[in-house]
Motif scaffolding. Structure first.
Motif, PDB file in Angstrom:
ATOM      1  N   GLY B  12      -1.442 -25.537   2.988  1.00  0.00           N
ATOM      2  CA  GLY B  12      -0.494 -25.648   4.085  1.00  0.00           C
ATOM      3  C   GLY B  12       0.469 -26.801   3.914  1.00  0.00           C
ATOM      4  N   VAL B  13       0.101 -27.765   3.068  1.00  0.00           N
ATOM      5  CA  VAL B  13       1.016 -28.881   2.811  1.00  0.00           C
ATOM      6  C   VAL B  13       2.004 -28.447   1.734  1.00  0.00           C
ATOM      7  CG1 VAL B  13       1.207 -31.255   2.010  1.00  0.00           C
ATOM      8  CG2 VAL B  13      -0.747 -30.562   3.410  1.00  0.00           C
ATOM      9  N   LEU B  14       3.272 -28.619   1.996  1.00  0.00           N
ATOM     10  CA  LEU B  14       4.298 -28.237   1.022  1.00  0.00           C
ATOM     11  C   LEU B  14       4.138 -29.022  -0.266  1.00  0.00           C
ATOM     12  CD1 LEU B  14       7.611 -27.835   3.040  1.00  0.00           C
ATOM     13  CD2 LEU B  14       6.232 -26.075   1.961  1.00  0.00           C
ATOM     14  N   ASP B  15       4.314 -28.345  -1.381  1.00  0.00           N
ATOM     15  CA  ASP B  15       4.096 -28.959  -2.688  1.00  0.00           C
ATOM     16  C   ASP B  15       5.333 -28.750  -3.548  1.00  0.00           C
ATOM     17  OD1 ASP B  15       3.248 -29.830  -5.109  1.00  0.00           O
ATOM     18  OD2 ASP B  15       1.668 -28.353  -5.352  1.00  0.00           O
ATOM     19  N   PRO B  16       6.336 -29.606  -3.402  1.00  0.00           N
ATOM     20  CA  PRO B  16       7.577 -29.418  -4.162  1.00  0.00           C
ATOM     21  C   PRO B  16       7.364 -29.506  -5.663  1.00  0.00           C
ATOM     22  CG  PRO B  16       7.667 -31.423  -2.795  1.00  0.00           C
ATOM     23  CD  PRO B  16       6.368 -30.748  -2.490  1.00  0.00           C
ATOM     24  N   GLN B  17       6.432 -30.347  -6.098  1.00  0.00           N
ATOM     25  CA  GLN B  17       6.179 -30.467  -7.545  1.00  0.00           C
ATOM     26  C   GLN B  17       5.597 -29.163  -8.087  1.00  0.00           C
ATOM     27  OE1 GLN B  17       3.413 -33.557  -8.650  1.00  0.00           O
ATOM     28  NE2 GLN B  17       3.884 -33.376 -10.833  1.00  0.00           N
ATOM     29  N   GLY B  18       4.643 -28.611  -7.345  1.00  0.00           N
ATOM     30  CA  GLY B  18       4.059 -27.335  -7.749  1.00  0.00           C
ATOM     31  C   GLY B  18       5.097 -26.230  -7.769  1.00  0.00           C
ATOM     32  N   ARG B  19       5.963 -26.243  -6.782  1.00  0.00           N
ATOM     33  CA  ARG B  19       6.993 -25.214  -6.722  1.00  0.00           C
ATOM     34  C   ARG B  19       7.963 -25.340  -7.902  1.00  0.00           C
ATOM     35  NH1 ARG B  19       9.867 -23.723  -1.087  1.00  0.00           N
ATOM     36  NH2 ARG B  19       7.678 -23.397  -0.617  1.00  0.00           N
ATOM     37  N   ALA B  20       8.290 -26.574  -8.260  1.00  0.00           N
ATOM     38  CA  ALA B  20       9.186 -26.788  -9.402  1.00  0.00           C
ATOM     39  C   ALA B  20       8.543 -26.286 -10.689  1.00  0.00           C
ATOM     40  CB  ALA B  20       9.544 -28.271  -9.514  1.00  0.00           C
ATOM     41  N   HIS B  22       6.231 -23.973 -10.922  1.00  0.00           N
ATOM     42  CA  HIS B  22       6.200 -22.514 -10.816  1.00  0.00           C
ATOM     43  C   HIS B  22       7.538 -21.909 -11.250  1.00  0.00           C
ATOM     44  CE1 HIS B  22       4.859 -18.891  -8.118  1.00  0.00           C
ATOM     45  NE2 HIS B  22       5.247 -18.525  -9.304  1.00  0.00           N
ATOM     46  N   HIS B  23       8.590 -22.475 -10.715  1.00  0.00           N
ATOM     47  CA  HIS B  23       9.938 -21.997 -11.021  1.00  0.00           C
ATOM     48  C   HIS B  23      10.234 -22.123 -12.511  1.00  0.00           C
ATOM     49  CE1 HIS B  23      14.403 -22.184 -11.058  1.00  0.00           C
ATOM     50  NE2 HIS B  23      14.258 -21.242 -10.143  1.00  0.00           N
ATOM     51  N   GLU B  24       9.836 -23.229 -13.075  1.00  0.00           N
ATOM     52  CA  GLU B  24      10.140 -23.489 -14.475  1.00  0.00           C
ATOM     53  C   GLU B  24       9.316 -22.579 -15.394  1.00  0.00           C
ATOM     54  OE1 GLU B  24      12.445 -25.001 -17.322  1.00  0.00           O
ATOM     55  OE2 GLU B  24      12.655 -25.298 -15.163  1.00  0.00           O
ATOM     56  N   LEU B  25       8.065 -22.304 -14.998  1.00  0.00           N
ATOM     57  CA  LEU B  25       7.242 -21.382 -15.795  1.00  0.00           C
ATOM     58  C   LEU B  25       7.900 -20.006 -15.852  1.00  0.00           C
ATOM     59  CD1 LEU B  25       3.566 -22.242 -14.706  1.00  0.00           C
ATOM     60  CD2 LEU B  25       4.581 -22.554 -16.961  1.00  0.00           C
ATOM     61  N   GLU B  26       8.424 -19.575 -14.698  1.00  0.00           N
ATOM     62  CA  GLU B  26       9.088 -18.264 -14.686  1.00  0.00           C
ATOM     63  C   GLU B  26      10.356 -18.299 -15.514  1.00  0.00           C
ATOM     64  OE1 GLU B  26       9.356 -17.440 -10.490  1.00  0.00           O
ATOM     65  OE2 GLU B  26       7.454 -16.350 -10.532  1.00  0.00           O
ATOM     66  N   ALA B  27      11.075 -19.419 -15.458  1.00  0.00           N
ATOM     67  CA  ALA B  27      12.295 -19.543 -16.254  1.00  0.00           C
ATOM     68  C   ALA B  27      11.972 -19.499 -17.743  1.00  0.00           C
ATOM     69  CB  ALA B  27      13.019 -20.840 -15.902  1.00  0.00           C
ATOM     70  N   LEU B  28      10.781 -19.957 -18.109  1.00  0.00           N
ATOM     71  CA  LEU B  28      10.360 -19.937 -19.516  1.00  0.00           C
ATOM     72  C   LEU B  28       9.858 -18.556 -19.935  1.00  0.00           C
ATOM     73  CD1 LEU B  28       8.501 -23.367 -19.814  1.00  0.00           C
ATOM     74  CD2 LEU B  28      10.531 -22.690 -21.083  1.00  0.00           C
ATOM     75  N   GLY B  29       9.768 -17.644 -18.960  1.00  0.00           N
ATOM     76  CA  GLY B  29       9.404 -16.283 -19.318  1.00  0.00           C
ATOM     77  C   GLY B  29       7.951 -15.927 -19.056  1.00  0.00           C
ATOM     78  N   PHE B  30       7.197 -16.825 -18.443  1.00  0.00           N
ATOM     79  CA  PHE B  30       5.806 -16.509 -18.125  1.00  0.00           C
ATOM     80  C   PHE B  30       5.776 -15.740 -16.804  1.00  0.00           C
ATOM     81  CE2 PHE B  30       5.435 -20.441 -20.649  1.00  0.00           C
ATOM     82  CZ  PHE B  30       4.635 -19.962 -21.674  1.00  0.00           C
ATOM     83  N   SER B  31       5.388 -14.491 -16.883  1.00  0.00           N
ATOM     84  CA  SER B  31       5.287 -13.702 -15.660  1.00  0.00           C
ATOM     85  C   SER B  31       3.844 -13.730 -15.174  1.00  0.00           C
ATOM     86  CB  SER B  31       5.721 -12.269 -15.938  1.00  0.00           C
ATOM     87  OG  SER B  31       4.937 -11.736 -16.969  1.00  0.00           O
ATOM     88  N   GLY B  32       3.637 -13.233 -13.969  1.00  0.00           N
ATOM     89  CA  GLY B  32       2.276 -13.126 -13.466  1.00  0.00           C
ATOM     90  C   GLY B  32       1.718 -14.410 -12.906  1.00  0.00           C
ATOM     91  N   VAL B  33       2.574 -15.413 -12.710  1.00  0.00           N
ATOM     92  CA  VAL B  33       2.108 -16.640 -12.075  1.00  0.00           C
ATOM     93  C   VAL B  33       2.295 -16.492 -10.570  1.00  0.00           C
ATOM     94  CG1 VAL B  33       2.399 -19.135 -11.887  1.00  0.00           C
ATOM     95  CG2 VAL B  33       2.739 -18.004 -14.090  1.00  0.00           C
ATOM     96  N   ASN B  34       1.212 -16.509  -9.828  1.00  0.00           N
ATOM     97  CA  ASN B  34       1.293 -16.301  -8.376  1.00  0.00           C
ATOM     98  C   ASN B  34       1.511 -17.595  -7.609  1.00  0.00           C
ATOM     99  OD1 ASN B  34       0.686 -13.554  -8.765  1.00  0.00           O
ATOM    100  ND2 ASN B  34      -1.493 -14.075  -8.940  1.00  0.00           N
ATOM    101  N   ASP B  35       0.869 -18.650  -8.051  1.00  0.00           N
ATOM    102  CA  ASP B  35       0.950 -19.898  -7.295  1.00  0.00           C
ATOM    103  C   ASP B  35       0.649 -21.071  -8.211  1.00  0.00           C
ATOM    104  OD1 ASP B  35       1.379 -21.396  -4.990  1.00  0.00           O
ATOM    105  OD2 ASP B  35      -0.761 -21.487  -4.534  1.00  0.00           O
ATOM    106  N   VAL B  36       1.282 -22.192  -7.922  1.00  0.00           N
ATOM    107  CA  VAL B  36       1.025 -23.416  -8.668  1.00  0.00           C
ATOM    108  C   VAL B  36       0.882 -24.555  -7.667  1.00  0.00           C
ATOM    109  CG1 VAL B  36       1.875 -25.025 -10.419  1.00  0.00           C
ATOM    110  CG2 VAL B  36       2.442 -22.607 -10.600  1.00  0.00           C
ATOM    111  N   ARG B  37      -0.153 -25.327  -7.805  1.00  0.00           N
ATOM    112  CA  ARG B  37      -0.313 -26.521  -6.977  1.00  0.00           C
ATOM    113  C   ARG B  37      -0.514 -27.703  -7.922  1.00  0.00           C
ATOM    114  NH1 ARG B  37       0.770 -26.094  -1.669  1.00  0.00           N
ATOM    115  NH2 ARG B  37      -0.988 -27.308  -0.914  1.00  0.00           N
ATOM    116  N   ALA B  38       0.164 -28.791  -7.634  1.00  0.00           N
ATOM    117  CA  ALA B  38       0.058 -29.968  -8.488  1.00  0.00           C
ATOM    118  C   ALA B  38      -0.792 -31.014  -7.801  1.00  0.00           C
ATOM    119  CB  ALA B  38       1.446 -30.526  -8.784  1.00  0.00           C
ATOM    120  N   GLY B  39      -1.744 -31.550  -8.518  1.00  0.00           N
ATOM    121  CA  GLY B  39      -2.607 -32.592  -7.955  1.00  0.00           C
ATOM    122  C   GLY B  39      -2.827 -33.701  -8.957  1.00  0.00           C
ATOM    123  N   LYS B  40      -3.796 -34.538  -8.652  1.00  0.00           N
ATOM    124  CA  LYS B  40      -4.076 -35.684  -9.507  1.00  0.00           C
ATOM    125  C   LYS B  40      -5.497 -35.613 -10.026  1.00  0.00           C
ATOM    126  CE  LYS B  40      -2.780 -38.437  -6.251  1.00  0.00           C
ATOM    127  NZ  LYS B  40      -2.594 -39.614  -5.385  1.00  0.00           N
TER     128      LYS B  40
END
Lengths: 79, 79
Positions: B12-20, B22-40
């Motif tokens: 529920g907490v917005l994750d701009p890093q994860g979204r970035a 995700h976007h970049e993975l798709e731009a690189l041509g990786f399909s089938g990625v549903n969600d990305v969350r970035a943590g430590k």
């Protein structure tokens, strides 16, 4: 499929974030901390048919900086 | 004793890093990625007699922001 990517700095690479955390833990009164390294944990939810090779390529091309970082791929489940 | 602390954003907490990522993975041509969350991932090397309570306190006081983050403590070995 849930996949966790663990990205950590290679040994020998200076880790200012880890050092800052180490220092702050001691300032908070926690003794017995020998070393702290800070890394990243990237949680992916990918299609079940994503190949190991694709996951590897994701790490090498984007998620990890291979010059200074190592990565480890952990598959959690096939949902 | 090696301890890994996994810190991830609460759902529920917005994750701009994860979204970035995700976007970049798709731009690189990786399909089938549903969600990305970035943590430590924080790797600690602590004295063997460090209590679970101490580890918990380290997370709550410094390593995780309890308002928006969850943490998980994973003990790896007793060296």
């Amino acid at each position: 499929m849930k996949v966790h990517i663990h990205v950590s700095l290679k040994s020998g690479v200076l880790d200012p974030q880890g050092r800052a955390i180490h220092h702050e833990l001691e300032a908070l009164g926690f003794s017995g901390v020998n070393d702290v390294r800070a890394g990243k944990l990237i949680e992916l939810d990918v299609a079940d048919d994503t190949s190991d090779d694709d996951l590897d390529q994701m790490c090498r091309k984007l998620l990890a900086n291979m010059v200074i970082e190592n990565y480890r791929i952990e598959k959690l489940e096939t949902a």
